[in-house]
Motif scaffolding. Sequence first.
Motif, PDB file in Angstrom:
ATOM      1  N   PRO A  75     -37.100 -13.653 -31.690  1.00 32.61           N
ATOM      2  CA  PRO A  75     -38.034 -13.868 -30.576  1.00 32.61           C
ATOM      3  C   PRO A  75     -37.361 -13.784 -29.207  1.00 32.61           C
ATOM      4  N   SER A  76     -36.136 -14.271 -29.108  1.00 36.52           N
ATOM      5  CA  SER A  76     -35.423 -14.203 -27.832  1.00 36.52           C
ATOM      6  C   SER A  76     -35.080 -12.771 -27.445  1.00 36.52           C
ATOM      7  N   MET A  77     -34.744 -11.956 -28.433  1.00 35.08           N
ATOM      8  CA  MET A  77     -34.482 -10.547 -28.157  1.00 35.08           C
ATOM      9  C   MET A  77     -35.717  -9.889 -27.548  1.00 35.08           C
ATOM     10  N   ALA A  78     -36.892 -10.235 -28.082  1.00 34.62           N
ATOM     11  CA  ALA A  78     -38.134  -9.654 -27.570  1.00 34.62           C
ATOM     12  C   ALA A  78     -38.382 -10.066 -26.123  1.00 34.62           C
ATOM     13  N   MET A  79     -38.205 -11.334 -25.823  1.00 33.01           N
ATOM     14  CA  MET A  79     -38.494 -11.806 -24.472  1.00 33.01           C
ATOM     15  C   MET A  79     -37.477 -11.286 -23.454  1.00 33.01           C
ATOM     16  N   ALA A  80     -36.216 -11.190 -23.865  1.00 35.73           N
ATOM     17  CA  ALA A  80     -35.207 -10.618 -22.968  1.00 35.73           C
ATOM     18  C   ALA A  80     -35.520  -9.149 -22.677  1.00 35.73           C
ATOM     19  N   ALA A  81     -35.932  -8.418 -23.715  1.00 30.38           N
ATOM     20  CA  ALA A  81     -36.289  -7.013 -23.527  1.00 30.38           C
ATOM     21  C   ALA A  81     -37.484  -6.868 -22.598  1.00 30.38           C
ATOM     22  N   LYS A  82     -38.455  -7.779 -22.722  1.00 26.58           N
ATOM     23  CA  LYS A  82     -39.611  -7.753 -21.823  1.00 26.58           C
ATOM     24  C   LYS A  82     -39.160  -7.902 -20.375  1.00 26.58           C
ATOM     25  N   ALA A  83     -38.211  -8.809 -20.138  1.00 23.25           N
ATOM     26  CA  ALA A  83     -37.719  -9.030 -18.774  1.00 23.25           C
ATOM     27  C   ALA A  83     -37.061  -7.784 -18.198  1.00 23.25           C
ATOM     28  N   PHE A  84     -36.511  -6.932 -19.075  1.00 22.20           N
ATOM     29  CA  PHE A  84     -35.850  -5.711 -18.616  1.00 22.20           C
ATOM     30  C   PHE A  84     -36.785  -4.500 -18.643  1.00 22.20           C
ATOM     31  N   GLY A  85     -38.078  -4.728 -18.928  1.00 20.35           N
ATOM     32  CA  GLY A  85     -39.056  -3.658 -18.783  1.00 20.35           C
ATOM     33  C   GLY A  85     -39.390  -2.883 -20.036  1.00 20.35           C
ATOM     34  N   ALA A  86     -39.023  -3.373 -21.216  1.00 19.70           N
ATOM     35  CA  ALA A  86     -39.347  -2.657 -22.451  1.00 19.70           C
ATOM     36  C   ALA A  86     -40.845  -2.381 -22.542  1.00 19.70           C
ATOM     37  N   THR A  87     -41.195  -1.227 -23.072  1.00 17.70           N
ATOM     38  CA  THR A  87     -42.602  -0.851 -23.223  1.00 17.70           C
ATOM     39  C   THR A  87     -43.036  -0.849 -24.689  1.00 17.70           C
ATOM     40  N   GLY A  88     -42.158  -1.323 -25.569  1.00 16.91           N
ATOM     41  CA  GLY A  88     -42.502  -1.420 -26.979  1.00 16.91           C
ATOM     42  C   GLY A  88     -41.552  -2.354 -27.701  1.00 16.91           C
ATOM     43  N   TYR A  89     -41.981  -2.788 -28.907  1.00 17.18           N
ATOM     44  CA  TYR A  89     -41.224  -3.773 -29.675  1.00 17.18           C
ATOM     45  C   TYR A  89     -41.309  -3.430 -31.156  1.00 17.18           C
ATOM     46  N   PHE A  90     -40.180  -3.513 -31.822  1.00 18.52           N
ATOM     47  CA  PHE A  90     -40.044  -3.121 -33.224  1.00 18.52           C
ATOM     48  C   PHE A  90     -39.595  -4.349 -34.020  1.00 18.52           C
ATOM     49  N   PHE A  91     -40.335  -4.684 -35.076  1.00 17.39           N
ATOM     50  CA  PHE A  91     -39.993  -5.833 -35.912  1.00 17.39           C
ATOM     51  C   PHE A  91     -40.039  -5.433 -37.381  1.00 17.39           C
ATOM     52  N   GLU A  92     -38.959  -5.671 -38.098  1.00 20.95           N
ATOM     53  CA  GLU A  92     -39.041  -5.581 -39.548  1.00 20.95           C
ATOM     54  C   GLU A  92     -39.466  -6.956 -40.054  1.00 20.95           C
ATOM     55  N   VAL A  93     -40.501  -6.968 -40.882  1.00 27.09           N
ATOM     56  CA  VAL A  93     -41.110  -8.233 -41.328  1.00 27.09           C
ATOM     57  C   VAL A  93     -41.242  -8.242 -42.844  1.00 27.09           C
ATOM     58  N   HIS A  94     -41.301  -9.448 -43.382  1.00 27.48           N
ATOM     59  CA  HIS A  94     -41.384  -9.609 -44.842  1.00 27.48           C
ATOM     60  C   HIS A  94     -41.986 -10.998 -45.099  1.00 27.48           C
ATOM     61  N   PRO A  95     -42.847 -11.130 -46.109  1.00 29.04           N
ATOM     62  CA  PRO A  95     -43.414 -12.455 -46.401  1.00 29.04           C
ATOM     63  C   PRO A  95     -42.361 -13.460 -46.870  1.00 29.04           C
ATOM     64  N   ASN A  96     -41.284 -12.965 -47.438  1.00 25.88           N
ATOM     65  CA  ASN A  96     -40.181 -13.833 -47.883  1.00 25.88           C
ATOM     66  C   ASN A  96     -38.875 -13.103 -47.589  1.00 25.88           C
ATOM     67  N   PRO A  97     -38.417 -13.116 -46.336  1.00 23.19           N
ATOM     68  CA  PRO A  97     -37.279 -12.283 -45.933  1.00 23.19           C
ATOM     69  C   PRO A  97     -36.027 -12.462 -46.782  1.00 23.19           C
ATOM     70  N   ASP A  98     -35.733 -13.675 -47.180  1.00 25.46           N
ATOM     71  CA  ASP A  98     -34.509 -13.910 -47.943  1.00 25.46           C
ATOM     72  C   ASP A  98     -34.519 -13.212 -49.301  1.00 25.46           C
ATOM     73  N   MET A  99     -35.699 -12.832 -49.760  1.00 22.15           N
ATOM     74  CA  MET A  99     -35.820 -12.095 -51.015  1.00 22.15           C
ATOM     75  C   MET A  99     -35.934 -10.598 -50.793  1.00 22.15           C
ATOM     76  N   GLY A 100     -35.886 -10.153 -49.533  1.00 25.44           N
ATOM     77  CA  GLY A 100     -35.992  -8.737 -49.235  1.00 25.44           C
ATOM     78  C   GLY A 100     -34.828  -7.950 -49.814  1.00 25.44           C
ATOM     79  N   LEU A 101     -35.093  -6.713 -50.181  1.00 27.59           N
ATOM     80  CA  LEU A 101     -34.080  -5.879 -50.826  1.00 27.59           C
ATOM     81  C   LEU A 101     -33.241  -5.088 -49.828  1.00 27.59           C
ATOM     82  N   SER A 102     -33.550  -5.196 -48.553  1.00 28.94           N
ATOM     83  CA  SER A 102     -32.758  -4.547 -47.504  1.00 28.94           C
ATOM     84  C   SER A 102     -32.974  -5.313 -46.208  1.00 28.94           C
ATOM     85  N   ASP A 103     -31.897  -5.533 -45.456  1.00 28.75           N
ATOM     86  CA  ASP A 103     -31.962  -6.245 -44.169  1.00 28.75           C
ATOM     87  C   ASP A 103     -32.587  -7.628 -44.290  1.00 28.75           C
ATOM     88  N   ALA A 104     -32.320  -8.315 -45.386  1.00 26.26           N
ATOM     89  CA  ALA A 104     -32.951  -9.612 -45.622  1.00 26.26           C
ATOM     90  C   ALA A 104     -32.638 -10.621 -44.526  1.00 26.26           C
TER      91      ALA A 104
END
Length: 253
Positions: free
Chosen positions: A205-234
Amino acid sequence: MTNPVFIAGPCVIESKELLETVAEQLVAINQSLGIDIIFKASFDKANRTSLHSFRGPGIEKGLEMLAAIKQKYRLRLLTDIHEAWQAQPAGEVVDVVQIPAFLCRQTDLLIAASKTGKIVNIKKAQFLSGQDMRYPVEKALESGASEVWLTERGNSFGYNNLIVDFRNIPDMLEIVPTVIMDCTHSVQRPSAANGKTGGDRRFVPSMAMAAKAFGATGYFFEVHPNPDMGLSDAANMLQLDKLQSVIENILKD
């Protein structure tokens, strides 16, 4: 005021059930907030740390699964490609073709993606500055790309770590009008978890807000219902049920 670009989804296609779970939540957020989140998932993770890491279902099955999500949920799609021959079949299914950061200087890959007629999202390499991204963009535009986005995802900081220089965002906005902050890959610890990539999702969340302050026009999030069980980038994926509140904060004046 135009809403930012939002991209979200699991790192890799693990199952039909996972794709549907995430897609249903994205549709609900879109309806609740009046936005248009683009659904992201990879059919193949070709740059995993270990040979034994899960890569995904492959291009044929993966694109079939993504096409089913598009038809059922009416979501726009994004996926990444790793070889030039993958561009054409991917472009028949998705709305945005993504170039992975490690491959953003691969000329043939950029040319092939640009010829699909789809939006080309180029992720900034961990070893390049924002200003350096002028040249991949030139390759794409000169090869016929109708629209090019750039994505910030951090820079290598010694071994097994990344740091984000948020000045890259305004630098890249001088090149293209759409600059996206990859809020989850930027908290990675590459190859730092015994043959896997580690990370720390609490900073997303902090990465998103810092990027907003610097003028980002988009946001990318990898999401998972149970991230710790994810098979990549958990370690760096955001919990799916926290996505809406993060987006709500971004949308606040």
